[in-house]
Motif scaffolding. Structure first.
Motif, PDB file in Angstrom:
ATOM      1  N   TYR A 182       0.804  -1.227   0.000  1.00 24.52           N
ATOM      2  CA  TYR A 182       0.000   0.000   0.000  1.00 24.52           C
ATOM      3  C   TYR A 182       0.829   1.265   0.000  1.00 24.52           C
ATOM      4  O   TYR A 182       0.303   2.356   0.072  1.00 24.52           O
ATOM      5  N   TYR A 219      -6.076  -1.651  -7.225  1.00 32.84           N
ATOM      6  CA  TYR A 219      -6.404  -0.658  -6.193  1.00 32.84           C
ATOM      7  C   TYR A 219      -7.743   0.000  -6.489  1.00 32.84           C
ATOM      8  O   TYR A 219      -8.136   0.160  -7.648  1.00 32.84           O
ATOM      9  N   LEU A 270      -7.470   2.051  -0.873  1.00 34.47           N
ATOM     10  CA  LEU A 270      -6.438   3.016  -0.481  1.00 34.47           C
ATOM     11  C   LEU A 270      -6.796   3.724   0.827  1.00 34.47           C
ATOM     12  O   LEU A 270      -5.939   4.054   1.631  1.00 34.47           O
ATOM     13  N   ARG A 326      -4.954   0.633   4.233  1.00 36.53           N
ATOM     14  CA  ARG A 326      -3.585   1.038   4.532  1.00 36.53           C
ATOM     15  C   ARG A 326      -3.404   1.229   6.039  1.00 36.53           C
ATOM     16  O   ARG A 326      -4.318   1.657   6.727  1.00 36.53           O
ATOM     17  N   TYR A 378      -8.004   9.980  -4.469  1.00 33.48           N
ATOM     18  CA  TYR A 378      -7.830   8.519  -4.364  1.00 33.48           C
ATOM     19  C   TYR A 378      -8.212   7.814  -5.675  1.00 33.48           C
ATOM     20  O   TYR A 378      -7.561   6.874  -6.094  1.00 33.48           O
ATOM     21  N   LEU A 417      -1.600  10.802  -3.497  1.00 29.00           N
ATOM     22  CA  LEU A 417      -1.949  10.130  -2.242  1.00 29.00           C
ATOM     23  C   LEU A 417      -1.735  11.054  -1.041  1.00 29.00           C
ATOM     24  O   LEU A 417      -2.515  11.047  -0.091  1.00 29.00           O
TER      25      LEU A 417
END
Lengths: 261, 166
Positions: A4, A77, A82, A86, A61, A17
């Motif tokens: 991740y 993913y 996400l 994680r 995301y 991210l």
């Protein structure tokens, strides 16, 4: 084993991210105030701001997931994986966003610092050709203008208010300020992302600090004496608070993995 | 039956924003394009509709996507791919005059003037949708949905929603 976070991922994905994590964690902390605001209208205001951040996080995301899925040899993913799969070491949000919000002063001050910082970053993103990242920045920036205005008014109102409101606001500032510097101390992925704009972080720091100083002066608040900045969030090294935030936010997916509505 | 892009635009004018039922998604300005493919693609989509969200976190978008294809099905038309596009960014300037009139009649003050980057809601002159008085005061910059602020009228004393410039 599922991966991740990987420092080998392209910088623009790590950057997406980073922006997603900031917005999500702040949305989560603000959402906890839903139903607890000082008056109904302000309770609604903070919840609306939380919703804006949640929406921005989703956009970032979705983009990150889409780009990750085009890399070779990676798992599949989604925006949900996400956000929910994680661990704290995979999150790269600013420490500022995860801090506790024990009173209204902390709520408005965190909103004020984050929205004014993010607004400057997004304006710069709008001036470079960063594809969908630029589009999300442009969209988010309109919302941030309202957050900035709202939180700035509150910082001034409470700072330049009664002796008690000033004391509470000053205490909040003293506690939160050590985490502000992380905003303009670049992580590796940021240095790479902005490599064609070497003056980016310097300009960001100057513009942001000038603006903050203007508002804090009007609010009769004193900036704490210069000290070492608290950093680590962008490297996945978080405060104790982060564990509690994720435990609550990810509870359902941890208990019933991959469950859907 | 035969249908054209124009028919689909007409159909879209019958689909309301779930949070403001008097405003169609076309009047709101969130439909950015309708394209029919020469023939259905391998996923079975006969064409695509591009919509843009009003606010990043607007929960109505998923609902609108659903309503579009429900309306297509009711007409026995094939499903369309509903794509979301962020850029160019939606602005209240795209709301139609018809849409603004309908908002007003519904009791929501329509956006005043053009969207600007820095917003000064305190300085905006927003006429009361009930009595048209311009003696109104901002109560809160955030209202019942992301797109609205809360005002009150100092003449008739009624509180009202204002669809803020964005």
């Amino acid at each position: 084993m599922n991966i991740y976070w990987n420092q080998q991922w392209p910088a623009h994905i790590q950057y997406a991210l980073f922006l997603a994590d900031n917005a999500l964690i702040l949305a989560q902390q603000h959402s906890k105030w839903c139903g607890k605001g000082p008056i109904l209208e302000q309770d609604i205001a903070l919840s609306n701001i939380a919703l804006d951040y949640l929406g921005q996080a989703r956009n970032f995301y979705q983009l990150a997931a889409e780009e990750l899925n085009q890399l070779e040899g990676v798992q599949f993913y989604t925006e949900d994986s996400l956000a929910y799969h994680r661990t704290d070491r995979n999150f790269v949000n600013l420490l500022l966003t995860e801090l506790e919000q024990p009173n209204w002063g902390h709520c408005v001050l965190k909103t004020f610092l984050y929205s004014s910082f993010a607004s400057l970053v997004f304006q710069k993103l709008m001036h470079i050709q960063a594809g969908e990242l630029t589009a999300i920045a442009e969209k988010s920036n309109k919302e941030l203008a309202y957050h900035k205005r709202w939180s700035q008014d509150w910082v001034i109102r409470l700072g330049d208010g009664t002796a008690e409101s000033n004391t509470i606001m000053q205490q909040a500032l003293n506690q939160i300020w050590p985490y502000a510097g992380e905003c303009f101390i670049p992580a590796n992925f940021e240095t790479v992302f902005w490599q064609n704009h070497p003056s980016f972080f310097h300009e960001l720091e100057k513009e942001w600090m000038d603006y903050l100083q203007t508002i804090f002066t009007e609010a009769t608040l004193q900036l704490p004496a210069k000290q070492a900045w608290q950093t680590g969030g962008k490297q996945g090294i978080h405060t104790e608070q982060m564990g509690y935030v994720l435990a609550e936010m990810q509870y359902l997916q941890r208990t019933y993995p991959n469950s859907v509505w | 039956m035969n249908y054209t892009e124009q028919h689909i635009w007409e159909l879209l004018t019958t689909i309301a924003d779930p949070e403001i039922p008097v405003l169609s998604i076309v009047d709101l300005g969130i439909v950015r394009g309708v394209t029919l493919y020469p023939q259905a693609n391998e996923q079975g989509f006969a064409g695509e509709i591009i919509i843009t969200p009003t606010y990043s976190g607007c929960p109505a978008m998923d609902m609108i996507r659903l309503h579009i294809n429900l309306a297509m099905t009711e007409n026995n038309w094939p499903k369309l791919l509903v794509k979301q596009q962020l850029s160019p960014v939606w602005t209240t300037d795209w709301m139609t005059e018809n849409g603004k009139k309908q908002l007003q009649a519904y009791g929501i003050a329509p956006p005043q003037g053009k969207a600007i980057n820095e917003t000064y809601l305190e300085d905006a002159v927003v006429p009361c949708p009930q009595c048209n008085s311009t003696h109104t005061t901002l109560i809160s910059a955030f209202g019942s949905t992301s797109c609205k602020a809360l005002f009150k009228c100092d003449s008739c004393q009624e509180p009202f929603d204002y669809f803020k410039c964005h």
